[in-house]
Design an enzyme around this catalytic site. Structure first.
Site, mmCIF file in Angstrom:
data_model
loop_
_atom_site.group_PDB
_atom_site.id
_atom_site.type_symbol
_atom_site.label_atom_id
_atom_site.label_comp_id
_atom_site.label_asym_id
_atom_site.label_seq_id
_atom_site.Cartn_x
_atom_site.Cartn_y
_atom_site.Cartn_z
ATOM 1 N N HIS A 1 -12.527 4.969 19.322
ATOM 2 C CA HIS A 1 -12.930 6.077 18.436
ATOM 3 C C HIS A 1 -11.548 6.951 18.046
ATOM 4 O O HIS A 1 -10.788 7.194 19.169
ATOM 5 C CB HIS A 1 -13.817 6.917 19.261
ATOM 6 C CG HIS A 1 -14.302 8.229 18.453
ATOM 7 N ND1 HIS A 1 -14.271 8.294 17.243
ATOM 8 C CD2 HIS A 1 -14.243 9.578 18.958
ATOM 9 C CE1 HIS A 1 -14.560 9.691 16.834
ATOM 10 N NE2 HIS A 1 -14.618 10.111 18.070
ATOM 11 N N ASN B 1 -10.641 12.933 12.750
ATOM 12 C CA ASN B 1 -11.892 12.633 13.474
ATOM 13 C C ASN B 1 -13.064 12.502 12.429
ATOM 14 O O ASN B 1 -13.424 13.528 12.366
ATOM 15 C CB ASN B 1 -12.039 13.575 14.602
ATOM 16 C CG ASN B 1 -13.385 12.922 15.474
ATOM 17 O OD1 ASN B 1 -14.150 11.750 15.166
ATOM 18 N ND2 ASN B 1 -13.472 13.424 16.664
ATOM 19 N N CYS C 1 -20.218 10.669 17.854
ATOM 20 C CA CYS C 1 -18.946 9.747 17.572
ATOM 21 C C CYS C 1 -19.106 8.326 18.219
ATOM 22 O O CYS C 1 -18.300 7.579 17.915
ATOM 23 C CB CYS C 1 -18.095 10.578 18.015
ATOM 24 S SG CYS C 1 -17.499 12.066 17.575
#
Ligand code: ACO
Length: 321
Positions: free
Chosen positions: A248, A278, A115
């Site tokens: 993020h 996500n 990520c």
């Protein structure tokens, strides 16, 4: 004339057409919209079609970013794709993307930092541009997490979505990207992983994402706060000078806890986790693209992007846009 910086001159995003709401998910796995939304802020996610590849998502986002920049693909001499879900083991998704774009024979490679991948890719592209050896870089985060999720595991499958985001960097006399900070701590490798591997023609170990949600939550809030201060201090800025923070997009509670810790109002934070879920390495460039296109991010503003993910890895990039 010295051209020793890189500047973001275009961005783009792409989300697969199929949208799956929390209610739809609740028909196939024991969960509810109430549970997912209250724990994560997620309402829906986009899911790639069967025939769609990570490089296809990357291609759409890249075309959009190149069009926004007014730069033809033939002028791109550096492509970096951040992905944890490449089309194949090799060649890299960046090489596949280069061919699909018809982008000549410049450098092309993938980075794997889960990520935080887009932060690693952007920082790497900026460093390579500053050497003077490259003129126009295409930096992409692209993921199809739906293929590494166990759709029977409600504790993980509700959290992720598919998508791609891209930025075009060009050489510039003035920043542009002011700097970056990257970190990793491999001692935390087990709290978020896809532990399987391919050996002798067989998958060994689980090919699905596994996660210790509480450990990830605590780690993420801690390092996301620290790396904001570290990056701002390294460039002589105060938190209050930031126009936008683009974290993020894993979970609204992680974003809110980071904001509280830093005393940064939520109005200065771009949030897309409700609509995108996500999307791992794609989440930061997708959020950036949304806020540029809806007019929130404007030329001259100070923007800090920051990511955290498996590895564990974390990092931030500070830019005058
Ligand atoms: N629907 C309904 N119930 C669920 C679900 C679900 N989808 N998933 C778990 N549960 C249940 C659990 O089984 C547990 O039940 P039990 O008490 O009977 O055992 C209960 O809900 C509570 O589980 P917790 O894990 O304590 O729930 P918590 O409030 O901690 O939230 C969550 C879990 C949302 C995963 C949280 O820990 C979190 O946000 N962690 C961060 C993880 C993250 O964002 N990961 C993304 C990847 S990492 C990254 O991008 C940096």
């Amino acid at each position: 004339m010295s051209l020793s910086y890189s500047r973001i001159v275009g961005c783009g995003g792409y989300l697969p057409a199929k949208i799956v709401s929390n209610d739809e998910l609740a028909r196939t796995v024991d969960t509810s919209d109430e549970w997912i939304f209250s724990r994560t802020g997620i309402k829906q996610r986009h899911i790639a079609a069967d025939g769609e590849l990570t490089s296809d998502l990357a291609l759409e986002a890249s075309r959009s970013a190149l069009a926004a920049a007014g730069i033809p693909s033939s002028a791109v001499d550096l492509i970096i794709v951040a992905t944890t879900t490449p089309d194949v083991i090799f060649p890299s998704t960046a090489c596949i993307l280069q061919a699909k774009l018809g982008a000549g024979t410049g450098a092309a490679f993938d980075v794997q930092a889960v990520c935080s991948g887009f932060m690693y890719a952007l920082a790497t592209a900026d460093a390579m541009m500053r050497t003077g050896a490259f003129r126009n870089a295409l930096v992409v985060g692209a993921e199809i997490y739906s293929r590494i999720l166990d759709w029977k595991d409600r504790s993980t499958c509700v959290l992720f979505g598919d998508g791609a985001g891209a930025m075009v960097l060009t050489r510039s006399e003035a920043p542009g990207i002011l700097g970056s900070r990257l970190h990793a701590d491999g001692r935390y490798r087990d709290i978020l992983a896809v532990p399987g591997s391919v050996r002798g023609g067989e998958v060994c170990g689980s090919p699905y994402l596994t996660m210790d949600g509480n450990a990830v939550f605590k780690f993420a809030v801690k390092v996301l706060g620290e790396v904001v201060d570290e990056t701002l201090a390294a460039h002589g800025f105060e938190r209050s000078q930031l126009d936008w923070l683009i974290p993020h997009q894993a979970n609204i509670r992680i974003i809110q806890a980071t904001a509280r810790r830093l005393g940064i109002p939520m109005q200065k934070i771009v949030v897309t986790v409700d609509r995108h879920a996500n999307t791992s390495a794609a989440s930061i460039p997708l959020a950036y693209d949304v806020a540029v296109r809806d007019g929130r991010i404007r030329p001259g503003q100070l923007v800090l992007m920051e990511g955290v993910g498996g590895g564990f890895t974390w990092g931030a990039v500070l830019a005058r846009v």
